[in-house]
Motif scaffolding. Structure first.
Motif, PDB file in Angstrom:
ATOM      1  N   TYR A   1      12.073 -12.741  37.347  1.00  0.00           N
ATOM      2  CA  TYR A   1      10.691 -12.870  36.905  1.00  0.00           C
ATOM      3  C   TYR A   1       9.958 -14.051  37.530  1.00  0.00           C
ATOM      4  N   GLY A   2      10.615 -14.810  38.379  1.00  0.00           N
ATOM      5  CA  GLY A   2      10.035 -16.009  38.959  1.00  0.00           C
ATOM      6  C   GLY A   2       8.765 -15.777  39.755  1.00  0.00           C
ATOM      7  N   ALA A   3       8.705 -14.699  40.501  1.00  0.00           N
ATOM      8  CA  ALA A   3       7.531 -14.436  41.336  1.00  0.00           C
ATOM      9  C   ALA A   3       6.306 -14.075  40.500  1.00  0.00           C
ATOM     10  N   LYS A   4       6.515 -13.293  39.452  1.00  0.00           N
ATOM     11  CA  LYS A   4       5.394 -12.812  38.660  1.00  0.00           C
ATOM     12  C   LYS A   4       4.979 -13.804  37.566  1.00  0.00           C
ATOM     13  N   TYR A   5       5.961 -14.482  36.944  1.00  0.00           N
ATOM     14  CA  TYR A   5       5.693 -15.387  35.828  1.00  0.00           C
ATOM     15  C   TYR A   5       6.229 -16.779  36.140  1.00  0.00           C
ATOM     16  N   GLU A   6       5.687 -17.383  37.156  1.00  0.00           N
ATOM     17  CA  GLU A   6       6.200 -18.655  37.653  1.00  0.00           C
ATOM     18  C   GLU A   6       6.139 -19.765  36.599  1.00  0.00           C
ATOM     19  N   LYS A   7       5.019 -19.895  35.894  1.00  0.00           N
ATOM     20  CA  LYS A   7       4.870 -20.961  34.897  1.00  0.00           C
ATOM     21  C   LYS A   7       5.824 -20.771  33.721  1.00  0.00           C
ATOM     22  N   ALA A   8       5.982 -19.546  33.277  1.00  0.00           N
ATOM     23  CA  ALA A   8       6.881 -19.267  32.153  1.00  0.00           C
ATOM     24  C   ALA A   8       8.328 -19.568  32.535  1.00  0.00           C
ATOM     25  N   VAL A   9       8.731 -19.169  33.722  1.00  0.00           N
ATOM     26  CA  VAL A   9      10.096 -19.418  34.188  1.00  0.00           C
ATOM     27  C   VAL A   9      10.336 -20.912  34.339  1.00  0.00           C
ATOM     28  N   THR A  10       9.373 -21.628  34.860  1.00  0.00           N
ATOM     29  CA  THR A  10       9.498 -23.086  35.004  1.00  0.00           C
ATOM     30  C   THR A  10       9.671 -23.748  33.644  1.00  0.00           C
ATOM     31  N   CYS A  11       8.888 -23.308  32.671  1.00  0.00           N
ATOM     32  CA  CYS A  11       8.979 -23.855  31.316  1.00  0.00           C
ATOM     33  C   CYS A  11      10.344 -23.561  30.697  1.00  0.00           C
ATOM     34  N   LEU A  12      10.838 -22.342  30.863  1.00  0.00           N
ATOM     35  CA  LEU A  12      12.149 -21.976  30.311  1.00  0.00           C
ATOM     36  C   LEU A  12      13.277 -22.763  30.970  1.00  0.00           C
ATOM     37  N   ILE A  13      13.192 -22.960  32.262  1.00  0.00           N
ATOM     38  CA  ILE A  13      14.226 -23.723  32.961  1.00  0.00           C
ATOM     39  C   ILE A  13      14.197 -25.180  32.521  1.00  0.00           C
ATOM     40  N   LYS A  14      12.992 -25.723  32.364  1.00  0.00           N
ATOM     41  CA  LYS A  14      12.849 -27.119  31.951  1.00  0.00           C
ATOM     42  C   LYS A  14      13.413 -27.343  30.552  1.00  0.00           C
ATOM     43  N   ASP A  15      13.174 -26.410  29.622  1.00  0.00           N
ATOM     44  CA  ASP A  15      13.590 -26.547  28.231  1.00  0.00           C
ATOM     45  C   ASP A  15      14.872 -25.787  27.909  1.00  0.00           C
ATOM     46  N   ARG A  16      15.656 -25.449  28.901  1.00  0.00           N
ATOM     47  CA  ARG A  16      16.863 -24.630  28.711  1.00  0.00           C
ATOM     48  C   ARG A  16      17.830 -25.249  27.715  1.00  0.00           C
ATOM     49  N   ASP A  17      18.108 -26.539  27.838  1.00  0.00           N
ATOM     50  CA  ASP A  17      19.075 -27.190  26.945  1.00  0.00           C
ATOM     51  C   ASP A  17      18.614 -27.139  25.486  1.00  0.00           C
ATOM     52  N   ALA A  18      17.341 -27.371  25.262  1.00  0.00           N
ATOM     53  CA  ALA A  18      16.819 -27.329  23.892  1.00  0.00           C
ATOM     54  C   ALA A  18      16.866 -25.909  23.330  1.00  0.00           C
ATOM     55  N   LEU A  19      16.571 -24.926  24.161  1.00  0.00           N
ATOM     56  CA  LEU A  19      16.582 -23.534  23.715  1.00  0.00           C
ATOM     57  C   LEU A  19      17.992 -23.072  23.356  1.00  0.00           C
ATOM     58  N   LEU A  20      18.979 -23.525  24.106  1.00  0.00           N
ATOM     59  CA  LEU A  20      20.348 -23.075  23.883  1.00  0.00           C
ATOM     60  C   LEU A  20      21.144 -23.991  22.966  1.00  0.00           C
ATOM     61  N   ALA A  21      20.538 -25.060  22.466  1.00  0.00           N
ATOM     62  CA  ALA A  21      21.219 -25.967  21.536  1.00  0.00           C
ATOM     63  C   ALA A  21      21.622 -25.244  20.260  1.00  0.00           C
ATOM     64  N   PHE A  22      20.934 -24.187  19.938  1.00  0.00           N
ATOM     65  CA  PHE A  22      21.237 -23.351  18.773  1.00  0.00           C
ATOM     66  C   PHE A  22      22.703 -22.931  18.774  1.00  0.00           C
ATOM     67  N   TYR A  23      23.251 -22.627  19.946  1.00  0.00           N
ATOM     68  CA  TYR A  23      24.623 -22.138  20.059  1.00  0.00           C
ATOM     69  C   TYR A  23      25.660 -23.256  19.999  1.00  0.00           C
ATOM     70  N   ASP A  24      25.226 -24.500  19.899  1.00  0.00           N
ATOM     71  CA  ASP A  24      26.147 -25.632  19.789  1.00  0.00           C
ATOM     72  C   ASP A  24      26.525 -25.919  18.335  1.00  0.00           C
ATOM     73  N   PHE A  25      26.107 -25.051  17.418  1.00  0.00           N
ATOM     74  CA  PHE A  25      26.421 -25.194  16.006  1.00  0.00           C
ATOM     75  C   PHE A  25      27.289 -24.025  15.568  1.00  0.00           C
ATOM     76  N   PRO A  26      28.001 -24.157  14.448  1.00  0.00           N
ATOM     77  CA  PRO A  26      28.842 -23.050  13.969  1.00  0.00           C
ATOM     78  C   PRO A  26      28.013 -21.795  13.719  1.00  0.00           C
ATOM     79  N   ALA A  27      28.605 -20.644  13.993  1.00  0.00           N
ATOM     80  CA  ALA A  27      27.900 -19.374  13.835  1.00  0.00           C
ATOM     81  C   ALA A  27      27.436 -19.157  12.396  1.00  0.00           C
ATOM     82  N   ASP A  28      28.178 -19.681  11.418  1.00  0.00           N
ATOM     83  CA  ASP A  28      27.776 -19.533  10.021  1.00  0.00           C
ATOM     84  C   ASP A  28      26.462 -20.236   9.719  1.00  0.00           C
ATOM     85  N   HIS A  29      26.115 -21.239  10.491  1.00  0.00           N
ATOM     86  CA  HIS A  29      24.894 -22.016  10.244  1.00  0.00           C
ATOM     87  C   HIS A  29      23.664 -21.408  10.924  1.00  0.00           C
ATOM     88  N   TRP A  30      23.850 -20.419  11.778  1.00  0.00           N
ATOM     89  CA  TRP A  30      22.727 -19.888  12.550  1.00  0.00           C
ATOM     90  C   TRP A  30      21.616 -19.344  11.668  1.00  0.00           C
TER      91      TRP A  30
END
Length: 111
Positions: free
Chosen positions: A3-32
């Motif tokens: 999607y990089g060619a069509k949605y460049e700004k969105a992809v840049t934002c997702l790549i920049k905030d990747r760690d924060a977005l995936l921090a959810f999975y750093d907790f026990p599954a019961d807490h999700w």
């Protein structure tokens, strides 16, 4: 890449905030379920806000505090218990979770 060619700004934002977005999975599954909650503080005080707006002006400061305390105390009876509460000590100790499952460090593994 897809999607990089069509949605460049969105992809840049997702790549920049990747760690924060995936921090959810750093907790026990019961807490999700609890982590997905939109605003737990707001929902707790919804009952209090509803009642105090109706009785505006009829209370002194002392009785208003007492009423709010009693409303929160009554609302606490219906709160859900935390799933996986037994895993909280592991989270506090800093145990690493991968996709909601505790991973063992190389020091803890048996040979």
């Amino acid at each position: 890449e897809k999607y990089g060619a069509k949605y460049e700004k969105a992809v840049t934002c997702l790549i920049k905030d990747r760690d924060a977005l995936l921090a959810f999975y750093d907790f026990p599954a019961d807490h999700w379920d609890h982590l997905r909650t939109g605003n737990p503080i707001k929902s707790v005080f919804a009952t209090v806000r509803h009642r105090t707006v109706r009785t505006k002006g009829a209370l002194s400061q002392k009785t208003a505090k007492l009423m709010v305390f009693k409303l929160v105390q009554a609302a606490a009876k219906t709160w859900r218990r935390l799933k996986g509460a037994n895993q909280l000590p592991m989270v506090i100790e800093g145990v690493t979770f991968t996709d909601g499952v505790a991973t063992q460090s190389a020091d803890n593994r048996a040979a």
